[in-house]
Design an enzyme around this catalytic site. Sequence first.
Site, PDB file in Angstrom:
ATOM      1  CG  ASP A  80      -1.977  -1.141   1.148  1.00 28.39           C
ATOM      2  OD1 ASP A  80      -1.908  -1.946   0.208  1.00 28.39           O
ATOM      3  OD2 ASP A  80      -2.823  -1.231   2.056  1.00 28.39           O
ATOM      4  CE  LYS A 131      -4.292  -4.029   1.089  1.00 34.41           C
ATOM      5  NZ  LYS A 131      -5.024  -3.111   1.952  1.00 34.41           N
ATOM      6  CB  CYS A 138      -2.274  -2.938   5.092  1.00 38.37           C
ATOM      7  SG  CYS A 138      -3.996  -2.393   4.972  1.00 38.37           S
TER       8      CYS A 138
HETATM    9  C1  VGL Z   1      -4.840   0.618   5.677  1.00 44.08           C
HETATM   10  C2  VGL Z   1      -6.386   1.489   7.096  1.00 44.08           C
HETATM   11  C3  VGL Z   1      -7.353   1.413   6.123  1.00 44.08           C
HETATM   12  C4  VGL Z   1      -3.416   0.194   5.456  1.00 44.08           C
HETATM   13  C5  VGL Z   1      -5.776   0.526   4.697  1.00 44.08           C
HETATM   14  O1  VGL Z   1      -2.954   0.185   4.293  1.00 44.08           O
HETATM   15  O2  VGL Z   1      -2.753  -0.137   6.446  1.00 44.08           O
HETATM   16  N1  VGL Z   1      -5.146   1.093   6.875  1.00 44.08           N
HETATM   17  N2  VGL Z   1      -7.037   0.926   4.921  1.00 44.08           N
END
Ligand code: VGL
Length: 218
Positions: free
Chosen positions: A19, A120, A165
């Site tokens: 991410d 995702k 994540c």
């Molecule tokens: C994430 C919170 C919401 C992450 C993704 O990438 O850690 N955290 N969506």
Amino acid sequence: MPMNKQSEDLVKSALLLVDLQNDFCTGGALAVADSDIVIQTANKAIELCQKQNIPIIASQDWHPANHLSFASNSGTQVGDIGKLNGIAQVWWPDHCVQGEYGAEFHPELNRDAIVEVFTKGENPQVDSYSAFFDNDKISQTRLHTWLQQQQITQLFIMGIATDYCVKFTVMDALKLGYNVDVLIDGCRGVNLSAMDSELALAEMSQKGATLLTTDSLQ
Ligand code: VGL
Ligand code: ZN
């Protein structure tokens, strides 16, 4: 001696970048501290992996605008904690909306190096922290199948956020039987509570992940 020479070792590896998107970086909706260091570290890890023929893959948080993990869609406040369809949920600001700038990989990331992207969080009813499974553990992404097809059994994992994540991805990878090395200098957390990232790393280690820094890829 390189610790992982892809061509010679029996173990096949991949570098999984979690991410590394604009919304988790400075100026984004859900920015972590020191995201610039994360991107620099990712570029360094990419370079070292490319020298060893280790493929670079990435996960991408990829929500529809009506995603129920967004406080704005759930009648909750950002940071509230509760349950979404029976599963523990933190409510987040709108982030990583499909097709928007916040969902794109960071412009300074060496994006050309990424050979495969796994999205995702597309189901509006359930959050998906792990790059392998939705939080309900029912649906899975293409990641596990792809790794099996490539006969990859070892993962270097780094990215954002350490306490969400990255942690969920590492835990699922371990459960699925992968050997996991976490590149901790390339991880940063949300830290709703101050110790969350440290606790997350301790949990990953306790479940069998090895905590390394990126220079050990040399
Ligand atoms: C994430 C919170 C919401 C992450 C993704 O990438 O850690 N955290 N969506
Ligand atoms: Zn998200």
